[in-house]
Design a protein around this motif. Structure first.
Motif, short mmCIF file in Angstrom:
data_model
loop_
_atom_site.label_atom_id
_atom_site.label_comp_id
_atom_site.label_asym_id
_atom_site.label_seq_id
_atom_site.Cartn_x
_atom_site.Cartn_y
_atom_site.Cartn_z
N SER A 1 0.84 -1.19 0.00
CA SER A 1 0.00 0.00 0.00
C SER A 1 0.88 1.24 0.00
CB SER A 1 -0.90 -0.02 1.24
OG SER A 1 -1.65 1.15 1.31
N ILE A 2 0.57 2.18 -0.86
CA ILE A 2 1.35 3.40 -0.97
C ILE A 2 0.53 4.54 -0.36
CG2 ILE A 2 2.35 5.07 -2.54
CD1 ILE A 2 2.78 2.84 -4.53
N SER A 3 1.17 5.31 0.52
CA SER A 3 0.53 6.49 1.08
C SER A 3 0.57 7.60 0.04
CB SER A 3 1.26 6.96 2.34
OG SER A 3 1.21 5.96 3.31
N ILE A 4 -0.58 8.14 -0.27
CA ILE A 4 -0.65 9.23 -1.24
C ILE A 4 -1.21 10.44 -0.51
CG2 ILE A 4 -1.68 10.07 -3.36
CD1 ILE A 4 -1.76 7.19 -4.32
N ASN A 5 -0.46 11.48 -0.47
CA ASN A 5 -0.87 12.70 0.21
C ASN A 5 -0.85 13.83 -0.82
OD1 ASN A 5 -1.57 14.57 2.07
ND2 ASN A 5 0.40 14.57 3.16
N TYR A 6 -1.92 14.58 -0.88
CA TYR A 6 -1.96 15.70 -1.81
C TYR A 6 -2.60 16.88 -1.11
CZ TYR A 6 -6.76 14.13 -2.40
OH TYR A 6 -8.05 13.75 -2.17
N ARG A 7 -2.29 18.05 -1.59
CA ARG A 7 -2.81 19.27 -0.99
C ARG A 7 -3.60 20.04 -2.05
NH1 ARG A 7 2.27 18.48 0.73
NH2 ARG A 7 2.61 18.31 2.97
N MET A 8 -4.68 20.68 -1.57
CA MET A 8 -5.48 21.52 -2.47
C MET A 8 -5.40 22.95 -1.98
SD MET A 8 -8.96 19.36 -3.15
CE MET A 8 -9.33 19.07 -1.45
N ASN A 9 -5.42 23.87 -2.93
CA ASN A 9 -5.48 25.26 -2.52
C ASN A 9 -6.95 25.65 -2.28
OD1 ASN A 9 -6.63 25.74 -5.03
ND2 ASN A 9 -4.71 26.47 -5.93
N GLU A 10 -7.19 26.85 -1.83
CA GLU A 10 -8.54 27.28 -1.46
C GLU A 10 -9.47 27.29 -2.67
OE1 GLU A 10 -8.65 30.89 0.73
OE2 GLU A 10 -7.03 30.28 2.06
N LEU A 11 -8.97 27.66 -3.82
CA LEU A 11 -9.80 27.71 -5.02
C LEU A 11 -10.28 26.32 -5.41
CD1 LEU A 11 -10.94 29.48 -7.26
CD2 LEU A 11 -8.86 29.08 -8.55
N GLU A 12 -9.40 25.32 -5.33
CA GLU A 12 -9.80 23.95 -5.64
C GLU A 12 -10.81 23.43 -4.64
OE1 GLU A 12 -5.92 22.28 -5.53
OE2 GLU A 12 -5.71 22.28 -7.72
N GLN A 13 -10.63 23.74 -3.34
CA GLN A 13 -11.59 23.31 -2.32
C GLN A 13 -12.95 23.95 -2.56
OE1 GLN A 13 -9.76 24.30 1.39
NE2 GLN A 13 -8.53 22.43 1.45
N LYS A 14 -12.95 25.23 -2.91
CA LYS A 14 -14.22 25.93 -3.17
C LYS A 14 -14.92 25.33 -4.39
CE LYS A 14 -16.02 30.56 -3.93
NZ LYS A 14 -15.70 31.96 -4.14
N MET A 15 -14.15 25.01 -5.42
CA MET A 15 -14.73 24.42 -6.62
C MET A 15 -15.35 23.06 -6.31
SD MET A 15 -12.80 23.08 -10.03
CE MET A 15 -12.02 21.83 -9.05
N LEU A 16 -14.63 22.22 -5.56
CA LEU A 16 -15.15 20.90 -5.24
C LEU A 16 -16.35 20.95 -4.30
CD1 LEU A 16 -11.86 18.87 -4.86
CD2 LEU A 16 -13.55 18.71 -6.69
#
Length: 144
Positions: A36-51
């Motif tokens: 199992s591979i740990s995958i960590n990603y970050r979103m900026n505020e604009l991406e969070q608002k869009m989602l």
């Protein structure tokens, strides 16, 4: 290599460490052939608002009229439910007159409160019908 019980390939992960498999994964043989591979990603505020706004209702969704036959059936069911709740509430009031304060304290524990449910039913019925009527009037004026 398989004779020694080790896998013939090197296992690495994205962040430099393996996640420990759960007991269920071990039962199904996850530890023997896969990792199992740990995958960590970050979103900026604009991406969070869009989602967060993907499934948000539009302002025009409140103007969509419900089918009149469906609204009529829902009203009939709601009125029948309110009649039943009103009878239950009247019966509860008659029973409360004959009880002592100690009996009143434990009478309604774990039971449905007909007064509160009647209020909720009335509020839902009124708001749904008001929205339907306002939408119908607005559609009549807008599409003359």
């Amino acid at each position: 290599m398989m004779v020694l019980g080790q896998e013939p390939r090197q296992t690495t992960s994205n962040l430099g460490h393996l996640q420990k498999p759960s007991i269920q994964a071990l039962i199904h043989g996850l530890n023997r052939h896969y990792y199992s591979i740990s995958i960590n990603y970050r979103m900026n505020e604009l991406e969070q608002k869009m989602l967060s706004s993907v499934h948000r209702k539009d302002w025009a969704d409140g103007l969509i009229l419900e089918d009149y036959e469906d609204r009529c059936c829902a009203n009939e069911k709601s009125v029948a439910s309110m009649l039943n709740l009103a009878k239950q509430y009247n019966k509860a009031l008659e029973e409360e007159e004959k009880m002592t304060p100690e009996q009143l304290a434990v009478k309604n524990v774990g039971k449905q409160d007909p007064k509160r449910h009647l209020e909720d039913e009335v509020n839902v019925l009124m708001s749904d019908n008001i929205v339907q009527c306002l939408g119908a009037m607005l559609a009549a004026v807008a599409f003359k």
